[in-house]
Write a protein that holds these residues in place. Structure first.
Motif, PDB file in Angstrom:
ATOM      1  N   ASP A 527     -34.803 -65.926 -24.655  1.00 49.51           N
ATOM      2  CA  ASP A 527     -33.811 -66.873 -25.170  1.00 49.51           C
ATOM      3  C   ASP A 527     -32.591 -66.898 -24.246  1.00 49.51           C
ATOM      4  O   ASP A 527     -32.173 -65.863 -23.718  1.00 49.51           O
ATOM      5  N   GLU A 528     -31.999 -68.087 -24.092  1.00 48.19           N
ATOM      6  CA  GLU A 528     -30.802 -68.232 -23.262  1.00 48.19           C
ATOM      7  C   GLU A 528     -29.634 -68.641 -24.149  1.00 48.19           C
ATOM      8  O   GLU A 528     -29.601 -69.737 -24.698  1.00 48.19           O
ATOM      9  N   VAL A 529     -28.688 -67.727 -24.303  1.00 46.33           N
ATOM     10  CA  VAL A 529     -27.512 -67.978 -25.122  1.00 46.33           C
ATOM     11  C   VAL A 529     -26.545 -68.865 -24.339  1.00 46.33           C
ATOM     12  O   VAL A 529     -26.213 -68.580 -23.187  1.00 46.33           O
ATOM     13  N   ILE A 530     -26.080 -69.941 -24.974  1.00 45.04           N
ATOM     14  CA  ILE A 530     -25.177 -70.866 -24.273  1.00 45.04           C
ATOM     15  C   ILE A 530     -23.802 -70.960 -24.929  1.00 45.04           C
ATOM     16  O   ILE A 530     -22.820 -71.340 -24.286  1.00 45.04           O
ATOM     17  N   ALA A 531     -23.694 -70.587 -26.219  1.00 44.57           N
ATOM     18  CA  ALA A 531     -22.394 -70.685 -26.883  1.00 44.57           C
ATOM     19  C   ALA A 531     -22.336 -69.750 -28.076  1.00 44.57           C
ATOM     20  O   ALA A 531     -23.329 -69.542 -28.780  1.00 44.57           O
ATOM     21  N   LEU A 532     -21.152 -69.179 -28.297  1.00 44.58           N
ATOM     22  CA  LEU A 532     -20.882 -68.364 -29.467  1.00 44.58           C
ATOM     23  C   LEU A 532     -19.620 -68.883 -30.133  1.00 44.58           C
ATOM     24  O   LEU A 532     -18.585 -69.042 -29.476  1.00 44.58           O
ATOM     25  N   ASN A 533     -19.722 -69.192 -31.415  1.00 46.15           N
ATOM     26  CA  ASN A 533     -18.615 -69.798 -32.167  1.00 46.15           C
ATOM     27  C   ASN A 533     -18.077 -71.051 -31.486  1.00 46.15           C
ATOM     28  O   ASN A 533     -16.863 -71.277 -31.411  1.00 46.15           O
ATOM     29  N   GLY A 534     -18.989 -71.837 -30.928  1.00 45.43           N
ATOM     30  CA  GLY A 534     -18.618 -73.124 -30.344  1.00 45.43           C
ATOM     31  C   GLY A 534     -18.044 -73.058 -28.953  1.00 45.43           C
ATOM     32  O   GLY A 534     -17.696 -74.090 -28.384  1.00 45.43           O
ATOM     33  N   LEU A 535     -17.964 -71.862 -28.375  1.00 51.28           N
ATOM     34  CA  LEU A 535     -17.427 -71.714 -27.021  1.00 51.28           C
ATOM     35  C   LEU A 535     -18.543 -71.327 -26.052  1.00 51.28           C
ATOM     36  O   LEU A 535     -19.356 -70.441 -26.347  1.00 51.28           O
ATOM     37  N   LYS A 536     -18.532 -71.996 -24.901  1.00 50.15           N
ATOM     38  CA  LYS A 536     -19.540 -71.724 -23.894  1.00 50.15           C
ATOM     39  C   LYS A 536     -19.464 -70.258 -23.453  1.00 50.15           C
ATOM     40  O   LYS A 536     -18.393 -69.707 -23.238  1.00 50.15           O
ATOM     41  N   ILE A 537     -20.637 -69.639 -23.325  1.00 56.22           N
ATOM     42  CA  ILE A 537     -20.709 -68.274 -22.814  1.00 56.22           C
ATOM     43  C   ILE A 537     -21.817 -68.226 -21.774  1.00 56.22           C
ATOM     44  O   ILE A 537     -22.957 -68.589 -22.049  1.00 56.22           O
ATOM     45  N   SER A 538     -21.464 -67.834 -20.571  1.00 55.26           N
ATOM     46  CA  SER A 538     -22.433 -67.945 -19.480  1.00 55.26           C
ATOM     47  C   SER A 538     -22.554 -66.678 -18.640  1.00 55.26           C
ATOM     48  O   SER A 538     -23.386 -66.624 -17.740  1.00 55.26           O
ATOM     49  N   THR A 539     -21.748 -65.662 -18.913  1.00 51.95           N
ATOM     50  CA  THR A 539     -21.822 -64.435 -18.122  1.00 51.95           C
ATOM     51  C   THR A 539     -21.735 -63.205 -19.015  1.00 51.95           C
ATOM     52  O   THR A 539     -21.230 -63.252 -20.138  1.00 51.95           O
ATOM     53  N   LYS A 540     -22.191 -62.088 -18.478  1.00 50.43           N
ATOM     54  CA  LYS A 540     -22.095 -60.818 -19.187  1.00 50.43           C
ATOM     55  C   LYS A 540     -20.637 -60.433 -19.402  1.00 50.43           C
ATOM     56  O   LYS A 540     -20.285 -59.826 -20.420  1.00 50.43           O
ATOM     57  N   ALA A 541     -19.775 -60.778 -18.442  1.00 49.95           N
ATOM     58  CA  ALA A 541     -18.360 -60.445 -18.567  1.00 49.95           C
ATOM     59  C   ALA A 541     -17.744 -61.152 -19.773  1.00 49.95           C
ATOM     60  O   ALA A 541     -16.947 -60.565 -20.521  1.00 49.95           O
ATOM     61  N   GLN A 542     -18.115 -62.419 -19.985  1.00 51.16           N
ATOM     62  CA  GLN A 542     -17.612 -63.149 -21.145  1.00 51.16           C
ATOM     63  C   GLN A 542     -18.117 -62.527 -22.446  1.00 51.16           C
ATOM     64  O   GLN A 542     -17.364 -62.400 -23.420  1.00 51.16           O
ATOM     65  N   LEU A 543     -19.389 -62.138 -22.449  1.00 52.54           N
ATOM     66  CA  LEU A 543     -19.954 -61.506 -23.639  1.00 52.54           C
ATOM     67  C   LEU A 543     -19.256 -60.177 -23.919  1.00 52.54           C
ATOM     68  O   LEU A 543     -18.933 -59.858 -25.067  1.00 52.54           O
ATOM     69  N   GLU A 544     -19.003 -59.408 -22.888  1.00 52.25           N
ATOM     70  CA  GLU A 544     -18.356 -58.113 -23.083  1.00 52.25           C
ATOM     71  C   GLU A 544     -16.952 -58.281 -23.664  1.00 52.25           C
ATOM     72  O   GLU A 544     -16.529 -57.514 -24.544  1.00 52.25           O
ATOM     73  N   THR A 545     -16.226 -59.294 -23.189  1.00 58.44           N
ATOM     74  CA  THR A 545     -14.892 -59.570 -23.747  1.00 58.44           C
ATOM     75  C   THR A 545     -14.982 -59.900 -25.227  1.00 58.44           C
ATOM     76  O   THR A 545     -14.192 -59.425 -26.048  1.00 58.44           O
ATOM     77  N   LEU A 546     -15.964 -60.721 -25.598  1.00 53.46           N
ATOM     78  CA  LEU A 546     -16.142 -61.085 -26.996  1.00 53.46           C
ATOM     79  C   LEU A 546     -16.486 -59.861 -27.843  1.00 53.46           C
ATOM     80  O   LEU A 546     -15.965 -59.695 -28.954  1.00 53.46           O
ATOM     81  N   LEU A 547     -17.362 -58.994 -27.321  1.00 52.10           N
ATOM     82  CA  LEU A 547     -17.751 -57.805 -28.075  1.00 52.10           C
ATOM     83  C   LEU A 547     -16.548 -56.898 -28.338  1.00 52.10           C
ATOM     84  O   LEU A 547     -16.470 -56.233 -29.373  1.00 52.10           O
ATOM     85  N   LYS A 548     -15.605 -56.883 -27.424  1.00 48.64           N
ATOM     86  CA  LYS A 548     -14.418 -56.044 -27.584  1.00 48.64           C
ATOM     87  C   LYS A 548     -13.435 -56.634 -28.589  1.00 48.64           C
ATOM     88  O   LYS A 548     -12.693 -55.902 -29.245  1.00 48.64           O
ATOM     89  N   ARG A 549     -13.405 -57.946 -28.722  1.00 56.90           N
ATOM     90  CA  ARG A 549     -12.359 -58.599 -29.514  1.00 56.90           C
ATOM     91  C   ARG A 549     -12.803 -59.089 -30.881  1.00 56.90           C
ATOM     92  O   ARG A 549     -11.973 -59.304 -31.766  1.00 56.90           O
ATOM     93  N   HIS A 550     -14.093 -59.261 -31.086  1.00 60.12           N
ATOM     94  CA  HIS A 550     -14.554 -59.922 -32.302  1.00 60.12           C
ATOM     95  C   HIS A 550     -14.478 -59.005 -33.525  1.00 60.12           C
ATOM     96  O   HIS A 550     -14.780 -57.804 -33.457  1.00 60.12           O
ATOM     97  N   ASP A 551     -14.089 -59.559 -34.632  1.00 61.18           N
ATOM     98  CA  ASP A 551     -14.074 -58.870 -35.922  1.00 61.18           C
ATOM     99  C   ASP A 551     -15.505 -58.866 -36.456  1.00 61.18           C
ATOM    100  O   ASP A 551     -16.035 -59.913 -36.852  1.00 61.18           O
ATOM    101  N   ASN A 552     -16.122 -57.663 -36.486  1.00 60.08           N
ATOM    102  CA  ASN A 552     -17.542 -57.626 -36.841  1.00 60.08           C
ATOM    103  C   ASN A 552     -17.814 -57.798 -38.332  1.00 60.08           C
ATOM    104  O   ASN A 552     -18.955 -57.686 -38.772  1.00 60.08           O
ATOM    105  N   THR A 553     -16.770 -58.117 -39.083  1.00 66.68           N
ATOM    106  CA  THR A 553     -17.015 -58.465 -40.496  1.00 66.68           C
ATOM    107  C   THR A 553     -17.322 -59.946 -40.641  1.00 66.68           C
ATOM    108  O   THR A 553     -17.676 -60.403 -41.731  1.00 66.68           O
TER     109      THR A 553
END
Length: 597
Positions: A527-553
Motif C-alpha cells: 500500500d502507498e500512503v498519500i495523505a493523513l488527515n487530509g495532508l499530503k505525506i510523501s516521506t519518512k521524515a514527514q511521517l516521523e514528525t506526525l508520529l511525534k506530534r499526534h495525539d494518539n487518542t
C-alpha cells in the motif's frame, strides 16, 4: 582428466563460452548435469536455465545428438573423445551466480561447469582464456584455483582436484584494485571491482588484524596456503558467500573506508563484519560441516537443523572478532551486539518458529521470504547468534570462567574440521554439553527447539552489563545506544509497519506487524500512503514528525493506494513497543568481563 576451456565471449550478449573435453565418455551413455544450488546458499536456483546452445562434436568431427533428460541433466552416446561447446548467459550481479559486461566478468563454477557424471572424482583442468574484451582492457584474473601455467595477468591453465573442488573456486576477471598482505605468514589478497574510493592502507591493516585474530583462535597452521577476498562494489548491495580458500563479497561503495576517515562509520564496520564472517567460514562451514551437505549432489534440497551453529555461531563471532582484534572498543562492540539483538526482538515471528525449524525450512521460508516474514519466521542467522551468545554466557557463568564457547568451537575443529568429518543432527548439542561439562538439554529445548526468549537480563547482569529493551527513537532506529536520554519519549506513537520512500513521492508500506495499528486499520504491504488527515505525506521524515506530534487518542484519516485504487481507512496510533535493545556497562569486573577485554 576432464578439461574445460572458458572465456568471456561477448559482453553485449553477456555470454560466457565454455568448451568441455571428455576423453573417455562413459558407456553406453554419458550423462552431464549442472548443480541446482550452490553450497552456502540454500535455494534451488536452476542455474541450467542460463545455458544455451549445447553442441557436441566427436574427435573425428561428427556431430553428436544431445538428449535433454530434465531441466539440468543431459546425456549423449559416443565411443570416442568429444568436445562439448555451450554458452552461459551471465547477468546475475550477486555472489551466487555469474555476471559479465564491459567492466568485468565473474562466475561461480556451479553456474558454468557441467559435471561429467561418473567421472566427478577425476582432476579437472581449466584453461581461462583471454578474449577480445579482456585483451582490449588489460583484464587480470583473480581466483583461488590452483595455478598450473598462467601468464602475468593470470590467464592460462589451472587445475582442481575434482569436480566438487572445481566449483568451489569462483573467478573474477577485470581491471580490479589489488590489496595484498600476509596474515600469520600466509599470503592474502583482496581484489575490488567497481567504481569507488578507498583508503587501501587502512583496509589492509584492518584485514590483517581480522585474519590473524581468527587464525590464532583456531590455531596455526591455518587450513589454507593462501586466501582471496573478491569484492564487487555497487551503490547499495550487501552479501557474501564462502569458499574453500576465498570469499565472494558485494558491498556498497559507501561502506569502504575513505582517506581522512577518523572514526569507523557504521557502513565500514558492517563491511568488516562481513569480511570477518566469511573468513570465519574457512573453518566453520567449509571444514566443520553437516554430513548431509558433504553427501549432496546439489540437485535437490538437503535438510538439517544445524544451521543455528554454522551461521548463527559465525554471526556471533563476526562482531566479536572485531573487538578481539582491537578494531572496536567495548562500548562500540556492545552497540554492534545490541543492533544484532534488536533484529530478533523486533520480529514477532520468533514466537511462531523455532531456530531449528528455521534451519530445516531454509529452502522455502528463509530464502523465499515474503512481506509476512516478520510475523511468521525467525532467522537462524540472527536468532542463532543470540543462541550462541546465550550459550557462551551460560557456559562462562556455570564454569566460573573456566570454559567458553571457544572451547566447543576448538573441539569441533580438532575432532571434525581437520579431518572434515561430517556432523549429524543433534551431535553439536551433545558436544556442547560434553565439552562444557554442563547439562544443556533444557537450554536447547527452550531456545533452539522452542521459541522462548533467552534470559539476557540475568545473564548480562553477571558480567556487569545492563540489558535494556527501549522504545524506538525514530523510524530508522536499529537499536543500540541512541545517545539520547529521552529515547523512551522521542517517538511517542508508532505505526506498526515498515515504510520506504518511493520515487513517485509516496510512502510505501513494506511490512506490517500483526495486531498493531497499521494491521488493525487494514493496511498491508505494498500500500502507498498519500495523505493523513487530509495532508499530503510523501516521506519518512514527514511521517516521523506526525508520529511525534499526534495525539494518539484521536484517529487519523488515511488515504492510500492499493494497486491503482484509491482507498480510505481510519488509523489509531499506539504507544511504541519496547523492542530496541540497548547494552551498557555498569560495573567493570575484569575477571568476568574477560570475554570482552
Amino acid at each position: 582428466m576432464i578439461q574445460y576451456r572458458i572465456s568471456a565471449f561477448d559482453p553485449k550478449s553477456h555470454y560466457i563460452k565454455v568448451n568441455l573435453t571428455i576423453n573417455e565418455p562413459m558407456q553406453p551413455e554419458q550423462k552431464l548435469r549442472l548443480p541446482n544450488w550452490i553450497p552456502g546458499s540454500y535455494l534451488i536456483r536452476d542455474f541450467a536455465k542460463h545455458i544455451t546452445s549445447i553442441n557436441i562434436t566427436s574427435q573425428s568431427g561428427q556431430s553428436i545428438e544431445v538428449n535433454t533428460i530434465d531441466k539440468s541433466n543431459w546425456s549423449f552416446s559416443s565411443d570416442e573423445a568429444v568436445t562439448i561447446e555451450y554458452f552461459v548467459y551471465a547477468w546475475d550481479l550477486s555472489v551466487r551466480g555469474s555476471h559479465f559486461d564491459e567492466s568485468h566478468a565473474f562466475f561461480n563454477g556451479t553456474s558454468v561447469f557441467l559435471e561429467v557424471i561418473g567421472q566427478s572424482n577425476q582432476a579437472c583442468k581449466v584453461a581461462i582464456e583471454p578474449s577480445e574484451i579482456s585483451q582490449q582492457n588489460g583484464w587480470k584474473v583473480a581466483t583461488g584455483m590452483p595455478k598450473k601455467d598462467i601468464d602475468a595477468n593470470g590467464f592460462g591453465l589451472y587445475q582442481a582436484d575434482n569436480y566438487h573442488a572445481l566449483i568451489d573456486y569462483p573467478v573474477e576477471m577485470g581491471t580490479f584494485t589489488e590489496i595484498e598482505f600476509k596474515a600469520c605468514g600466509i599470503p592474502h589478497k583482496m581484489v575490488i571491482t567497481g567504481v569507488f574510493e578507498c583508503d587501501e592502507q587502512r583496509l589492509k591493516q584492518d584485514l590483517v588484524k581480522i585474519c590473524e585474530t581468527e587464525i590464532n583462535l583456531f590455531g596455526q597452521p591455518a587450513p589454507v596456503e593462501d586466501y582471496l577476498f573478491q569484492v564487487m562494489v555497487t551503490g547499495s548491495d550487501y552479501g557474501g558467500l564462502e569458499h574453500r580458500n576465498s570469499t565472494a563479497l558485494i558491498c556498497s561503495r559507501d561502506d569502504l573506508p575513505y582517506v581522512g576517515m577518523e572514526e569507523a562509520t557504521d557502513g565500514y564496520l558492517q563491511f568488516l563484519e562481513l569480511c570477518s564472517h566469511e573468513y570465519f567460514h574457512t573453518w566453520n562451514v567449509k571444514r566443520i560441516q553437516p554430513k548431509v551437505y558433504q553427501d549432496s549432489d546439489l540437485q535437490t534440497p538437503v535438510y538439517t537443523n544445524q544451521l543455528w551453529w554454522f551461521e548463527g555461531i559465525t554471526s556471533y563471532y563476526d562482531g566479536l572478532i572485531l573487538q578481539r582484534a582491537g578494531l572496536v572498543d567495548n562500548k562500540s562492540y556492545l552497540n554492534i551486539l545490541a543492533k544484532q539483538m534488536t533484529r530478533v526482538y523486533r520480529m514477532p515471528g520468533r514466537f511462531k518458529q523455532s531456530v531449528s525449524e528455521s534451519s530445516w525450512l531454509t529452502w522455502t521460508k528463509f530464502y523465499q521470504q515474503d512481506e509476512n516474514a516478520p510475523n511468521a519466521i525467525i532467522s537462524y542467522y540472527s536468532k542463532g547468534s543470540l543462541i550462541a551468545l546465550g550459550l557462551d554466557l551460560t557456559i562462562r557463568i556455570e564454569t566460573k570462567g573456566q570454559k567458553s564457547l571457544d572451547d566447543v568451537l576448538l573441539y569441533l575443529w580438532e575432532h571434525f574440521g581437520k579431518s572434515q568429518t561430517g556432523l549429524v543432527d543433534g551431535q553439536i548439542e551433545d558436544i556442547c554439553s560434553e565439552v562444557s561439562g554442563i547439562d544443556l538439554t533444557d537450554f536447547f529445548a527452550d531456545y533452539l527447539f522452542g521459541t522462548k526468549d533467552i534470559p539476557f537480563t540475568e545473564l548480562f547482569a553477571e558480567f556487569g552489563i545492563d540489558f535494556n529493551l527501549r522504545t524506538q527513537s525514530g523510524l530508522d532506529d536499529l537499536g543500540g545506544d541512541t545517545n539520547d536520554n529521552a529515547a523512551d519519549t522521542s517517538l511517542p506513537n508508532h505505526l506498526g509497519a515498515n515504510v520506504s520512500n518511493t520515487v513517485q513521492g509516496t510512502l510505501k508500506i513494506t511490512h506490517v506487524w500483526n495486531n498493531q495499528p497499521a494491521y488493525e486499520a487494514g493496511l498491508t504491504a505494498g500500500d502507498e500512503v498519500i495523505a493523513l488527515n487530509g495532508l499530503k505525506i510523501s516521506t519518512k521524515a514527514q511521517l516521523e514528525t506526525l508520529l511525534k506530534r499526534h495525539d494518539n487518542t484521536k484517529a487519523l484519516t488515511c488515504h492510500y493506494f492499493r494497486r491503482d485504487e484509491l482507498r480510505k481507512t481510519s488509523l489509531m496510533l499506539e504507544p511504541p513497543l519496547k523492542d530496541r535493545v540497548a547494552l551498557k556497562e555498569l560495573t567493570i569486573n575484569r575477571e568476568k568481563l574477560s570475554w570482552l577485554l
